[in-house]
Design a protein around this motif. Structure first.
Motif, PDB file in Angstrom:
ATOM      1  N   TRP A   1       2.169 -13.616   1.217  1.00 36.28           N
ATOM      2  CA  TRP A   1       2.028 -12.245   1.380  1.00 36.28           C
ATOM      3  C   TRP A   1       1.157 -11.681   0.319  1.00 36.28           C
ATOM      4  O   TRP A   1       0.700 -10.471   0.497  1.00 36.28           O
ATOM      5  CB  TRP A   1       3.588 -11.806   1.297  1.00 36.28           C
TER       6      TRP A   1
ATOM      7  N   THR B   1      -1.685 -10.925  -1.117  1.00 40.26           N
ATOM      8  CA  THR B   1      -3.237 -11.100  -0.916  1.00 40.26           C
ATOM      9  C   THR B   1      -3.937 -10.557  -1.933  1.00 40.26           C
ATOM     10  O   THR B   1      -5.159 -10.742  -1.761  1.00 40.26           O
ATOM     11  CB  THR B   1      -3.293 -10.862   0.613  1.00 40.26           C
TER      12      THR B   1
ATOM     13  N   TYR C   1      -0.445  -4.639  -2.012  1.00 38.50           N
ATOM     14  CA  TYR C   1       0.792  -5.474  -1.447  1.00 38.50           C
ATOM     15  C   TYR C   1       1.584  -4.694  -0.428  1.00 38.50           C
ATOM     16  O   TYR C   1       1.919  -5.539   0.821  1.00 38.50           O
ATOM     17  CB  TYR C   1       1.381  -5.940  -2.650  1.00 38.50           C
TER      18      TYR C   1
ATOM     19  N   SER D   1      -0.076  -5.009   2.605  1.00 38.85           N
ATOM     20  CA  SER D   1      -0.040  -6.533   3.147  1.00 38.85           C
ATOM     21  C   SER D   1       1.028  -6.768   4.070  1.00 38.85           C
ATOM     22  O   SER D   1       0.901  -7.303   5.117  1.00 38.85           O
ATOM     23  CB  SER D   1      -0.252  -7.353   2.251  1.00 38.85           C
TER      24      SER D   1
END
Length: 805
Positions: free
Chosen positions: A52, A54, A67, A70
């Protein structure tokens, strides 16, 4: 994580076990087979954190806004094809896995040391091959998913058992994670998160049936194989010589397989061709070199048995093992008498136990056999918990007394009933005093910590209770309060509160901290006084007294801590006008004006009651940030005015930044001190989660979520600018309204710190007055102690170390 060597074996030696599948197609097929049902994937969230996260930047404390975006995209993709996601997080570390937890933390320490060495050498973030997840990622992911409307649960044991149980009992589409233990559990299909393409929703399904075909085993053999290979419970070295013995006698060695692959084939061959010949006739300890590890091995195998499942390898209860962490193994026959033993199924554990008929009540009563006395011991069933407890006859009173087995020395202790509370309290005999004491009475500290049976927690309430969940034994006697704490824990609404109240043991993993720089303290020490006051609140008598509070076991990672044992941390008394309120008042009362009392308690945990007036004028979400900054600057004597400017400026500028702008932000270089400062603030936000939930939620949780207050790269940029002497106007990017708020927030923090006799001065001013003070070698010249130390507020961070508290 999982079974040693199995991941590599599956990928390299048995690729046919891995099948490409598409979640959209699987969901459509599920709906056709179950009309009206919702395809559900149960997600082991701890396995997915790396997938998760990324954002490119991870070194500066976390790109939380990116985040969150994402995670939102991840959820949106599955929702679009009609798939429901249920997320599980680890809620505790089981005692049987503590050694493995410590081993990984120490390994992480070495990796972090390499990261800081790289930063100092190259002044930039290392490559993704050295990636280390930002501090607090797991706890804040829970709150992010809840904010996105997702069902998010926190386990009462390690999450993999509850994930596997949930998937099996709820007919889930499958499990999404990255743990070979899911190949061992007999549950729903297992899908790889690392192979997931979010664009196409394709991933790899790892088929345990095909694994069994390749190894010549049945599904019920897999737990035995996993323990012989080594897993999180059974150390890999325990059966190393046995595995090589299997390999030496294995006649079908594959030349195209590596050594580990051939070992797995050899052990599986031994199970299928040797052990299975005696299955049901011989005990495992008669067929395997278990030695003193017999109980641990049985425990390891049983840990894979989900509710309602039995192992054919447990044909009877092994001698010398009275219980398996409160779980009784099923038996089919008595090999000596050759008579069938009647069995019944425990409604809580779903496992069969032998029964006999009570001559008085005419009811069937579970029994087990004591391996030493060879006598059958009645199992007393608690009317609330529905769990069987061994009983014995008191030689003096001639009455039957419930027994409970201590999971460590495997000894049974009588239960006594408290005359006032009517609750059962374990008794044990201290080897020196020979006196019966409540279990967990610490003879060294003389702190009584009665462990109480909680009638509110029923086994059937738990999400698939595994062999290590012992909910009946707690640090707190009030069942109503414990029930509330447990509910907040399971629903992922709190942090560490239930762990403190149920077991008195907490842990915190690694943080990005430079072990070579003593000038900045570890977050474990900085926030320990806050935790100590929280312990007083949760375990005290509601009057702020700490004399009868038990110590709390802390497994916190910091430089120099070998983690051989936990730090025993004493609660610290709080000072609140009017006294410390009870948890019932803070958590359950709806009285008018109680929010103000909850806030008073929160500020008292930070020892900032004197700052209430200054904080009242600050708007959300900056009230929580200012509270944290005041505490940090009072507690840490090496922070200066430039640091304060950077913290405040980044929080204000964050409001006006889009996710894309934050992602595109470029840094001139990476400073190791700024890296650690970012970590220190984020760990402070996780501490706020603990304190806020302990005090009855005086602040909205969103007020201290990092995506609303902190961005790692943005803070790093402001830190570097502040170091270069940028003006306040430049730091807030010439934004007039931000400038006004900048000065207002700075004034609040500085005034509050002055009340505590802690002036915040510029580093340049500091250097000229403290030119002789320096940190340890490796620290830059500005990392010096101001000599300031707050007296009377617990142990100063410079004096803390392993075992102190």
């Amino acid at each position: 994580m999982g079974v040693r060597g199995l991941q590599g074996f599956v990928r390299s030696s048995c690729p046919h076990i891995c099948t490409v599948v598409n979640f959209k197609e699987l969901a459509e097929h599920h709906r056709s087979r179950h009309p009206g049902g919702t395809p559900t994937i149960v997600v082991d969230a701890m396995c997915c954190l790396r997938y998760w996260y990324t954002p490119d930047s991870w070194i500066c404390g976390g790109q939380w806004r990116e985040y969150f975006s994402s995670l939102r995209e991840f959820v949106k993709t599955f929702t679009a094809v009609g798939i429901k996601l249920v997320f599980f997080f680890d809620g505790m570390v089981e005692q049987s896995k503590r050694d493995e937890w410590v081993k990984r933390r120490l390994k992480n320490n070495r990796e972090i040391a390499k990261i800081f060495h790289y930063i100092k050498s190259h002044r930039e973030q290392p490559g993704r091959n050295m990636f280390f997840i930002p501090s607090g990622l797991a706890i804040f992911t829970q709150f992010a998913l809840k904010a996105l409307g997702q069902e998010t649960l926190c386990s009462l044991q390690e999450a993999d058992y509850e994930v596997a149980s949930y998937g099996l009992q709820n007919n889930c589409l499958g499990i999404l994670g990255e743990d070979t233990d899911y190949l061992i559990y007999d549950t729903c299909p297992y899908f790889s998160i690392s192979e997931l393409s979010l664009d196409s929703l394709d991933t790899i399904m790892l088929c345990r049936e095909k694994l069994c075909q390749s190894l010549g085993l049945s599904l019920s053999d897999l737990p035995l194989l996993a323990c012989l290979l080594g897993n999180d419970i059974i150390p890999e070295g325990m059966f190393e010589s046995f595995r090589y013995k299997c390999l030496s006698s294995y006649t079908s060695v594959k030349e195209n397989f590596d050594k580990k692959g051939n070992i797995i084939l050899a052990v599986a061959d031994h199970i299928s061709k040797v052990l299975r010949l005696h299955q049901g006739e011989k005990k495992l300890e008669e067929m395997l070199p278990l030695g003193p590890n017999k109980a641990l091995f049985y425990k390891g195998v049983a840990s894979y048995l989900l509710p309602g499942q039995k192992s054919p390898w447990f044909f009877q209860k092994p001698e010398g093992v009275v219980t398996l962490d409160k779980q009784v193994l099923s038996m089919s026959s008595d090999p000596k008498s050759k008579q069938e033993v009647p069995v019944c199924t425990d409604p809580g554990s779903k496992q069969e136990v032998p029964v006999c008929t009570d001559p008085e009540s005419k009811q069937e009563v579970p029994v087990c056999t004591d391996p030493e006395s060879k006598q059958e011991v009645l199992l007393y069933t608690h009317p609330e918990s529905k769990q069987g407890v061994p009983v014995y006859t008191d030689p003096e009173s001639k009455q039957e007394v419930p027994m409970c087995t201590d999971p460590e020395p495997k000894q049974e202790f009588p239960l006594c009933t408290h005359p006032e509370s009517r609750q059962e309290v374990l008794l044990c005999t201290h080897p020196e005093s020979k006196r019966k004491l409540p279990v967990d009475t610490d003879p060294e500290f003389n702190l009584e910590a009665p462990l109480c049976t909680n009638p509110e927690i029923k086994q059937e309430d738990l999400v698939n209770m595994g062999p290590e969940v012992k909910p009946q034994i707690t640090m707190v006697s009030d069942p109503e309060i414990l029930k509330v704490a447990r509910a907040h824990h399971v629903q992922a609404e709190s942090y560490l509160v239930y762990n403190v109240m149920s077991s008195g043991e907490v842990e915190c993993s690694n943080s990005l901290e430079d072990a070579m720089d003593q000038a900045l303290p570890s977050q474990a020490f900085v926030y320990r006084p806050v935790r100590q006051r929280v312990y007083s609140l949760l375990l005290g008598d509601g009057e702020g007294g700490t004399s009868t509070c038990p110590t709390v076991k802390e497994w916190f990672v910091y430089s120099g801590n070998p983690l051989r044992q936990p730090d025993l941390v004493r609660p610290l008394q709080m000072s609140i006008p009017g006294g410390t309120p009870s948890l019932k008042l803070l958590w359950l009362s709806q009285e008018a004006g109680l929010q103000a009392q909850r806030l008073d308690t929160l500020l008292a945990c930070f020892d900032l009651s004197s700052s209430r007036e200054e904080l009242q004028v600050v708007e959300s979400p900056f009230q929580a940030l200012c509270c944290l900054l005041i505490y940090l600057f009072v507690q840490v004597d090496t922070l200066c005015l430039e640091d304060l400017h950077a913290f405040i400026a980044q929080a204000l500028c964050l409001e006006g930044k889009t996710t894309m702008e934050l992602a595109d932000l470029q840094l001139d270089h990476v400073d190791p001190r700024a890296v650690q400062l970012g970590t220190l603030l984020v760990r402070g936000l996780t501490t706020l989660v603990l304190v806020n939930s302990a005090c009855g939620f005086p602040w909205k949780t969103s007020d201290f979520m990092p995506w609303n207050l902190f961005d790692g790269k943005l803070f790093h940029q402001k830190y570097l600018q502040s170091e270069r002497g940028y003006t306040a106007e430049a730091l807030v990017e010439q934004h007039r309204s931000w400038l006004t708020r900048f000065h207002a927030l700075k004034s609040v923090v500085c005034k509050a710190c002055m009340k505590e006799n802690r002036p915040i001065v510029s580093r340049r001013h500091w250097r000229s007055h403290h030119s002789g003070q320096r940190g340890r070698q490796g620290s830059s010249d500005h990392r010096m102690s101001s000599g300031y130390s707050r007296s009377g507020q617990g142990q100063h961070w410079r004096d803390q170390g392993p075992g102190s508290g």
